[in-house]
Motif scaffolding. Structure first.
Motif, PDB file in Angstrom:
ATOM      1  N   MET A  46     -16.020  -0.123  -2.846  1.00  0.00           N
ATOM      2  CA  MET A  46     -15.159   0.269  -1.753  1.00  0.00           C
ATOM      3  C   MET A  46     -13.969   1.038  -2.319  1.00  0.00           C
ATOM      4  O   MET A  46     -13.295   0.559  -3.217  1.00  0.00           O
ATOM      5  N   PRO A  47     -13.728   2.275  -1.845  1.00  0.00           N
ATOM      6  CA  PRO A  47     -12.597   3.059  -2.340  1.00  0.00           C
ATOM      7  C   PRO A  47     -11.260   2.427  -1.938  1.00  0.00           C
ATOM      8  O   PRO A  47     -11.114   1.946  -0.813  1.00  0.00           O
ATOM      9  N   THR A  48     -10.347   2.437  -2.885  1.00  0.00           N
ATOM     10  CA  THR A  48      -9.004   1.924  -2.633  1.00  0.00           C
ATOM     11  C   THR A  48      -7.992   2.958  -3.093  1.00  0.00           C
ATOM     12  O   THR A  48      -8.132   3.524  -4.176  1.00  0.00           O
ATOM     13  N   VAL A  49      -7.006   3.201  -2.250  1.00  0.00           N
ATOM     14  CA  VAL A  49      -5.872   4.052  -2.611  1.00  0.00           C
ATOM     15  C   VAL A  49      -4.711   3.108  -2.868  1.00  0.00           C
ATOM     16  O   VAL A  49      -4.375   2.276  -2.018  1.00  0.00           O
ATOM     17  N   ARG A  50      -4.099   3.225  -4.046  1.00  0.00           N
ATOM     18  CA  ARG A  50      -2.994   2.333  -4.394  1.00  0.00           C
ATOM     19  C   ARG A  50      -1.897   3.160  -5.045  1.00  0.00           C
ATOM     20  O   ARG A  50      -2.151   3.885  -6.009  1.00  0.00           O
ATOM     21  N   THR A  51      -0.700   3.071  -4.483  1.00  0.00           N
ATOM     22  CA  THR A  51       0.457   3.755  -5.046  1.00  0.00           C
ATOM     23  C   THR A  51       1.561   2.725  -5.228  1.00  0.00           C
ATOM     24  O   THR A  51       1.565   1.674  -4.584  1.00  0.00           O
ATOM     25  N   GLU A  52       2.493   3.035  -6.122  1.00  0.00           N
ATOM     26  CA  GLU A  52       3.611   2.138  -6.392  1.00  0.00           C
ATOM     27  C   GLU A  52       4.871   2.958  -6.626  1.00  0.00           C
ATOM     28  O   GLU A  52       4.792   4.102  -7.080  1.00  0.00           O
ATOM     29  N   ILE A  53       6.014   2.324  -6.330  1.00  0.00           N
ATOM     30  CA  ILE A  53       7.299   2.967  -6.600  1.00  0.00           C
ATOM     31  C   ILE A  53       8.373   1.889  -6.689  1.00  0.00           C
ATOM     32  O   ILE A  53       8.273   0.852  -6.031  1.00  0.00           O
ATOM     33  N   ASP A  54       9.362   2.127  -7.524  1.00  0.00           N
ATOM     34  CA  ASP A  54      10.535   1.244  -7.596  1.00  0.00           C
ATOM     35  C   ASP A  54      11.651   1.877  -6.781  1.00  0.00           C
ATOM     36  O   ASP A  54      11.910   3.078  -6.888  1.00  0.00           O
ATOM     37  N   VAL A  55      12.295   1.046  -5.975  1.00  0.00           N
ATOM     38  CA  VAL A  55      13.356   1.493  -5.079  1.00  0.00           C
ATOM     39  C   VAL A  55      14.622   0.707  -5.401  1.00  0.00           C
ATOM     40  O   VAL A  55      14.583  -0.528  -5.464  1.00  0.00           O
ATOM     41  N   ASP A  56      15.721   1.403  -5.599  1.00  0.00           N
ATOM     42  CA  ASP A  56      16.993   0.747  -5.895  1.00  0.00           C
ATOM     43  C   ASP A  56      17.691   0.335  -4.603  1.00  0.00           C
ATOM     44  O   ASP A  56      18.778   0.830  -4.262  1.00  0.00           O
ATOM     45  N   ALA A  57      17.036  -0.555  -3.882  1.00  0.00           N
ATOM     46  CA  ALA A  57      17.563  -1.147  -2.649  1.00  0.00           C
ATOM     47  C   ALA A  57      16.833  -2.474  -2.465  1.00  0.00           C
ATOM     48  O   ALA A  57      15.697  -2.630  -2.920  1.00  0.00           O
ATOM     49  N   PRO A  58      17.461  -3.439  -1.813  1.00  0.00           N
ATOM     50  CA  PRO A  58      16.810  -4.745  -1.644  1.00  0.00           C
ATOM     51  C   PRO A  58      15.596  -4.681  -0.718  1.00  0.00           C
ATOM     52  O   PRO A  58      15.503  -3.787   0.144  1.00  0.00           O
ATOM     53  N   PRO A  59      14.666  -5.628  -0.873  1.00  0.00           N
ATOM     54  CA  PRO A  59      13.479  -5.651  -0.027  1.00  0.00           C
ATOM     55  C   PRO A  59      13.787  -5.641   1.476  1.00  0.00           C
ATOM     56  O   PRO A  59      13.030  -5.049   2.252  1.00  0.00           O
ATOM     57  N   GLU A  60      14.881  -6.245   1.882  1.00  0.00           N
ATOM     58  CA  GLU A  60      15.230  -6.281   3.302  1.00  0.00           C
ATOM     59  C   GLU A  60      15.447  -4.875   3.868  1.00  0.00           C
ATOM     60  O   GLU A  60      15.031  -4.577   4.989  1.00  0.00           O
ATOM     61  N   ILE A  61      16.085  -4.014   3.086  1.00  0.00           N
ATOM     62  CA  ILE A  61      16.318  -2.625   3.511  1.00  0.00           C
ATOM     63  C   ILE A  61      15.002  -1.858   3.535  1.00  0.00           C
ATOM     64  O   ILE A  61      14.700  -1.120   4.487  1.00  0.00           O
ATOM     65  N   VAL A  62      14.195  -2.027   2.500  1.00  0.00           N
ATOM     66  CA  VAL A  62      12.899  -1.343   2.429  1.00  0.00           C
ATOM     67  C   VAL A  62      12.019  -1.787   3.602  1.00  0.00           C
ATOM     68  O   VAL A  62      11.386  -0.966   4.269  1.00  0.00           O
ATOM     69  N   TRP A  63      11.997  -3.082   3.890  1.00  0.00           N
ATOM     70  CA  TRP A  63      11.217  -3.617   5.019  1.00  0.00           C
ATOM     71  C   TRP A  63      11.674  -2.987   6.337  1.00  0.00           C
ATOM     72  O   TRP A  63      10.848  -2.582   7.159  1.00  0.00           O
ATOM     73  N   GLN A  64      12.985  -2.914   6.533  1.00  0.00           N
ATOM     74  CA  GLN A  64      13.510  -2.317   7.768  1.00  0.00           C
ATOM     75  C   GLN A  64      13.042  -0.880   7.937  1.00  0.00           C
ATOM     76  O   GLN A  64      12.685  -0.463   9.039  1.00  0.00           O
ATOM     77  N   LEU A  65      13.041  -0.134   6.858  1.00  0.00           N
ATOM     78  CA  LEU A  65      12.603   1.262   6.940  1.00  0.00           C
ATOM     79  C   LEU A  65      11.108   1.356   7.245  1.00  0.00           C
ATOM     80  O   LEU A  65      10.684   2.161   8.077  1.00  0.00           O
ATOM     81  N   ILE A  66      10.304   0.527   6.589  1.00  0.00           N
ATOM     82  CA  ILE A  66       8.857   0.561   6.817  1.00  0.00           C
ATOM     83  C   ILE A  66       8.530   0.200   8.264  1.00  0.00           C
ATOM     84  O   ILE A  66       7.681   0.830   8.887  1.00  0.00           O
ATOM     85  N   THR A  67       9.204  -0.792   8.801  1.00  0.00           N
ATOM     86  CA  THR A  67       8.825  -1.339  10.114  1.00  0.00           C
ATOM     87  C   THR A  67       9.599  -0.760  11.292  1.00  0.00           C
ATOM     88  O   THR A  67       9.327  -1.140  12.439  1.00  0.00           O
ATOM     89  N   ALA A  68      10.524   0.154  11.050  1.00  0.00           N
ATOM     90  CA  ALA A  68      11.293   0.744  12.152  1.00  0.00           C
ATOM     91  C   ALA A  68      10.376   1.606  13.020  1.00  0.00           C
ATOM     92  O   ALA A  68       9.736   2.524  12.519  1.00  0.00           O
ATOM     93  N   PRO A  69      10.304   1.332  14.332  1.00  0.00           N
ATOM     94  CA  PRO A  69       9.436   2.138  15.194  1.00  0.00           C
ATOM     95  C   PRO A  69      10.002   3.534  15.457  1.00  0.00           C
ATOM     96  O   PRO A  69       9.257   4.483  15.619  1.00  0.00           O
ATOM     97  N   ASP A  70      11.317   3.631  15.499  1.00  0.00           N
ATOM     98  CA  ASP A  70      11.978   4.898  15.812  1.00  0.00           C
ATOM     99  C   ASP A  70      12.868   5.306  14.653  1.00  0.00           C
ATOM    100  O   ASP A  70      13.072   4.558  13.707  1.00  0.00           O
TER     101      ASP A  70
END
Length: 148
Positions: free
Chosen positions: A1-25
């Motif tokens: 099964m093909p899998t696409v996997r990417t990674e990155i380090d972000v200099d911000a806490p997980p809470e901020i990253v989560w908010q950006l990923i899950t923001a509808p607008d």
């Protein structure tokens, strides 16, 4: 099964990253997802749309895992189950020195997956573009360029 996997380090806490990923607008920064909306609970359906650059496809995947701010996983299908199914995920890990390690992945399954090579390649490019834009927005929210 093909899998696409990417990674990155972000200099911000997980809470901020989560908010950006899950923001509808307010996704003007995001070159890949035009929309991610819905109730983030297992079993619920989301309303997800890709930006026009990546086909503009809209779909309603089912949430498999929603563990804020650690992991979000959904499963989407093309037309009927078993043709092309994708299990899409974001895993956020707090880095020891601060910030977040983001793993962004999708596993493809189904009868038509062997014929979907371009879709898999485009997904990898889209994930990388998303990751870079998310990093810029999380680290510099006032200066990150908006996508057009």
């Amino acid at each position: 099964m093909p899998t696409v996997r990417t990674e990155i380090d972000v200099d911000a806490p997980p809470e901020i990253v989560w908010q950006l990923i899950t923001a509808p607008d307010g996704r003007d920064w995001d070159p890949f997802f035009a929309r991610i909306a819905g109730t983030l609970e297992p079993g619920e359906r989301l309303d997800v749309a890709l930006c026009a650059t990546y086909g503009g496809m809209r779909f309603r995947p089912r949430v498999d895992v929603a563990d804020a701010p650690h992991e979000l996983v959904w499963t989407g299908r093309f037309l009927i189950p078993g043709l092309v199914d994708g299990r899409h995920g974001f895993r956020l890990t707090r880095r020891a020195g601060g910030g977040t390690h983001l793993e962004h992945r999708e596993e493809f399954r189904g009868l038509l997956v062997p014929l979907a090579g371009r879709v898999v390649r485009d997904a990898g490019a889209g994930f990388a573009a998303f990751n870079s834009a998310l990093k810029a927005r999380a680290e510099h929210p006032d200066t990150a360029p908006a996508t057009a």
